[in-house]
Scaffold this motif. Sequence first.
Motif, PDB file in Angstrom:
ATOM      1  N   VAL A  96      97.512   7.179 -48.243  1.00 52.94           N
ATOM      2  CA  VAL A  96      96.855   5.872 -48.339  1.00 52.94           C
ATOM      3  C   VAL A  96      95.402   5.992 -47.903  1.00 52.94           C
ATOM      4  N   PRO A  97      94.556   4.994 -48.206  1.00 49.20           N
ATOM      5  CA  PRO A  97      93.221   4.970 -47.619  1.00 49.20           C
ATOM      6  C   PRO A  97      93.327   4.818 -46.091  1.00 49.20           C
ATOM      7  N   LYS A  98      92.265   5.081 -45.383  1.00 46.18           N
ATOM      8  CA  LYS A  98      92.317   5.044 -43.923  1.00 46.18           C
ATOM      9  C   LYS A  98      92.708   3.670 -43.388  1.00 46.18           C
ATOM     10  N   CYS A  99      92.392   2.620 -44.127  1.00 50.46           N
ATOM     11  CA  CYS A  99      92.732   1.274 -43.663  1.00 50.46           C
ATOM     12  C   CYS A  99      94.235   1.065 -43.551  1.00 50.46           C
ATOM     13  N   GLY A 100      95.012   1.925 -44.189  1.00 48.78           N
ATOM     14  CA  GLY A 100      96.451   1.750 -44.177  1.00 48.78           C
ATOM     15  C   GLY A 100      97.175   2.527 -43.109  1.00 48.78           C
ATOM     16  N   TYR A 101      96.428   3.342 -42.323  1.00 52.09           N
ATOM     17  CA  TYR A 101      97.091   4.243 -41.370  1.00 52.09           C
ATOM     18  C   TYR A 101      97.894   3.473 -40.318  1.00 52.09           C
ATOM     19  N   GLU A 102      97.244   2.575 -39.597  1.00 49.82           N
ATOM     20  CA  GLU A 102      97.922   1.860 -38.525  1.00 49.82           C
ATOM     21  C   GLU A 102      99.030   0.956 -39.072  1.00 49.82           C
ATOM     22  N   ILE A 103      98.780   0.363 -40.236  1.00 46.60           N
ATOM     23  CA  ILE A 103      99.798  -0.515 -40.844  1.00 46.60           C
ATOM     24  C   ILE A 103     101.056   0.278 -41.141  1.00 46.60           C
ATOM     25  N   MET A 104     100.889   1.444 -41.774  1.00 44.23           N
ATOM     26  CA  MET A 104     102.046   2.254 -42.137  1.00 44.23           C
ATOM     27  C   MET A 104     102.787   2.757 -40.905  1.00 44.23           C
ATOM     28  N   GLN A 105     102.041   3.224 -39.887  1.00 46.44           N
ATOM     29  CA  GLN A 105     102.680   3.758 -38.689  1.00 46.44           C
ATOM     30  C   GLN A 105     103.429   2.663 -37.918  1.00 46.44           C
ATOM     31  N   THR A 106     102.951   1.436 -38.051  1.00 44.35           N
ATOM     32  CA  THR A 106     103.605   0.320 -37.362  1.00 44.35           C
ATOM     33  C   THR A 106     104.803  -0.201 -38.158  1.00 44.35           C
ATOM     34  N   ALA A 107     104.612  -0.409 -39.472  1.00 45.25           N
ATOM     35  CA  ALA A 107     105.658  -1.036 -40.295  1.00 45.25           C
ATOM     36  C   ALA A 107     106.777  -0.066 -40.647  1.00 45.25           C
ATOM     37  N   THR A 108     106.429   1.207 -40.914  1.00 43.35           N
ATOM     38  CA  THR A 108     107.434   2.212 -41.290  1.00 43.35           C
ATOM     39  C   THR A 108     107.170   3.477 -40.486  1.00 43.35           C
ATOM     40  N   PRO A 109     107.505   3.459 -39.192  1.00 45.63           N
ATOM     41  CA  PRO A 109     107.188   4.624 -38.360  1.00 45.63           C
ATOM     42  C   PRO A 109     107.938   5.887 -38.756  1.00 45.63           C
ATOM     43  N   GLU A 110     109.062   5.742 -39.490  1.00 38.22           N
ATOM     44  CA  GLU A 110     109.815   6.916 -39.914  1.00 38.22           C
ATOM     45  C   GLU A 110     109.134   7.666 -41.054  1.00 38.22           C
ATOM     46  N   ALA A 111     108.155   7.048 -41.711  1.00 39.43           N
ATOM     47  CA  ALA A 111     107.396   7.720 -42.769  1.00 39.43           C
ATOM     48  C   ALA A 111     106.209   8.462 -42.148  1.00 39.43           C
ATOM     49  N   MET A 112     105.871   9.605 -42.751  1.00 41.90           N
ATOM     50  CA  MET A 112     104.674  10.339 -42.338  1.00 41.90           C
ATOM     51  C   MET A 112     103.485   9.829 -43.146  1.00 41.90           C
ATOM     52  N   VAL A 113     102.307   9.877 -42.540  1.00 40.10           N
ATOM     53  CA  VAL A 113     101.134   9.285 -43.172  1.00 40.10           C
ATOM     54  C   VAL A 113      99.993  10.286 -43.218  1.00 40.10           C
ATOM     55  N   ILE A 114      99.407  10.453 -44.394  1.00 35.08           N
ATOM     56  CA  ILE A 114      98.129  11.155 -44.536  1.00 35.08           C
ATOM     57  C   ILE A 114      97.177  10.205 -45.252  1.00 35.08           C
ATOM     58  N   THR A 115      95.901  10.359 -44.992  1.00 35.37           N
ATOM     59  CA  THR A 115      94.950   9.375 -45.510  1.00 35.37           C
ATOM     60  C   THR A 115      93.830  10.019 -46.314  1.00 35.37           C
ATOM     61  N   ASP A 116      93.295   9.207 -47.194  1.00 34.55           N
ATOM     62  CA  ASP A 116      92.071   9.554 -47.907  1.00 34.55           C
ATOM     63  C   ASP A 116      90.923   9.468 -46.906  1.00 34.55           C
ATOM     64  N   GLU A 117      89.827  10.142 -47.204  1.00 30.17           N
ATOM     65  CA  GLU A 117      88.670  10.062 -46.311  1.00 30.17           C
ATOM     66  C   GLU A 117      87.973   8.710 -46.407  1.00 30.17           C
ATOM     67  N   ASN A 118      88.238   7.964 -47.489  1.00 29.32           N
ATOM     68  CA  ASN A 118      87.634   6.643 -47.667  1.00 29.32           C
ATOM     69  C   ASN A 118      88.468   5.602 -46.933  1.00 29.32           C
ATOM     70  N   TYR A 119      87.822   4.619 -46.360  1.00 34.56           N
ATOM     71  CA  TYR A 119      88.528   3.595 -45.586  1.00 34.56           C
ATOM     72  C   TYR A 119      89.225   2.575 -46.488  1.00 34.56           C
ATOM     73  N   HIS A 120      88.583   2.166 -47.594  1.00 36.01           N
ATOM     74  CA  HIS A 120      89.054   1.042 -48.396  1.00 36.01           C
ATOM     75  C   HIS A 120      89.931   1.431 -49.587  1.00 36.01           C
ATOM     76  N   LYS A 121      89.738   2.641 -50.107  1.00 42.52           N
ATOM     77  CA  LYS A 121      90.395   2.976 -51.371  1.00 42.52           C
ATOM     78  C   LYS A 121      90.661   4.468 -51.453  1.00 42.52           C
ATOM     79  N   ILE A 122      91.454   4.841 -52.438  1.00 46.45           N
ATOM     80  CA  ILE A 122      91.733   6.257 -52.676  1.00 46.45           C
ATOM     81  C   ILE A 122      90.671   6.828 -53.602  1.00 46.45           C
ATOM     82  N   THR A 123      90.039   7.913 -53.139  1.00 49.94           N
ATOM     83  CA  THR A 123      88.978   8.526 -53.935  1.00 49.94           C
ATOM     84  C   THR A 123      89.218  10.009 -54.200  1.00 49.94           C
TER      85      THR A 123
END
Length: 344
Positions: free
Chosen positions: A279-306
């Motif tokens: 996900v974009p960086k803006c989604g990191y905390e949301i994903m870790q909070t809502a679905t902690p059992e999922a692993m998260v990697i992020t795009d370098e962009n905050y708002h969108k996938i680039t």
Amino acid sequence: MKIFNAEKIKELDKLTIEKQQITSLDLMERAALQAFLWLVNHFQDKKTVYHIFCGDGNNGGDGLVIARLLKQNYFDVHVYIVPFNENFSIVFNSNLGRLKECNLEYEVISEATEFPNIGENHIIIDAIFGIGLTRELAGWIQKLIQKINYHQSFKVSIDVPSGLFLDKKTTIAIHSDVVLTFQFPKLAFYLPDNENFIAEIVLLPIDLDVKSIESIPSTYYYTDLNKIKKRYKPISKFSHKGTQGHALLIGGCFGKIGAMVLASQAALRSGCGLATVFVPKCGYEIMQTATPEAMVITDENYHKITNIEFNFQPKAIGIGMGIGQDDETTQAFHHFLKTIPFRW
């Protein structure tokens, strides 16, 4: 299970008649018998009153056979013929003659006919039009269908709700409580525009030729519970998350991370051992909070996938949930599709 259009169903009927060395009347009797058995099993009270509306084609012929079988089993049956052609079909005429032999009277309905007196606890059987309907209904038949729809009786349609087109949008048709359809589900049953015409579907086998069914191609299939059970792979008692597959889900943008939350939860619930979301960086905390059992990697962009980059080999990839339509995201998606065969 294959889903065929009207033309291919008629072809299968013809092939079955040829290969099984039966007549079209025999096949009609077979189909109507299945509908009759469902009716008497579902409505077991011998005082049940049936009102059967029959068109003058093959669907109406089915209705006439059902009427005869009900009459022979001492049910109260009322038959109404709804003529929409100048000439009745051959099988319809044959079954009309057999109806007379068992002393079951019928009424021919026309534009000037008053709607029959039907009790609210009676059963209406709709056998006016079948799968072959291709033209718009005459005005008086539309009014008849509207009157049937307004009536509070339980309505059973034979094969398809009368007025329903299989290959184009339907504007008026019987609102069926149950559709007793033969051998195959019809694609039109599962289109959202037809929701009001069909409450329940019952599939009745009529033993069409199996080899012919296998040989005729179809682009549509219906997967029922039996098929699912055959494909289901039981989980070993020694299995763990590392043996149950690793899914990668790519998507999300600013304000639309919820789509990735739902997708990741669905993936884990469906049986994936591991799920990683990109996900974009803006989604990191949301994903870790809502679905902690999922692993998260992020795009370098905050708002969108680039730029879609990951350093592991997933078993399956899902992409697109909430990803948006930004130009940079579109380019990243295009680059991903071009390079993924060489990386994975």
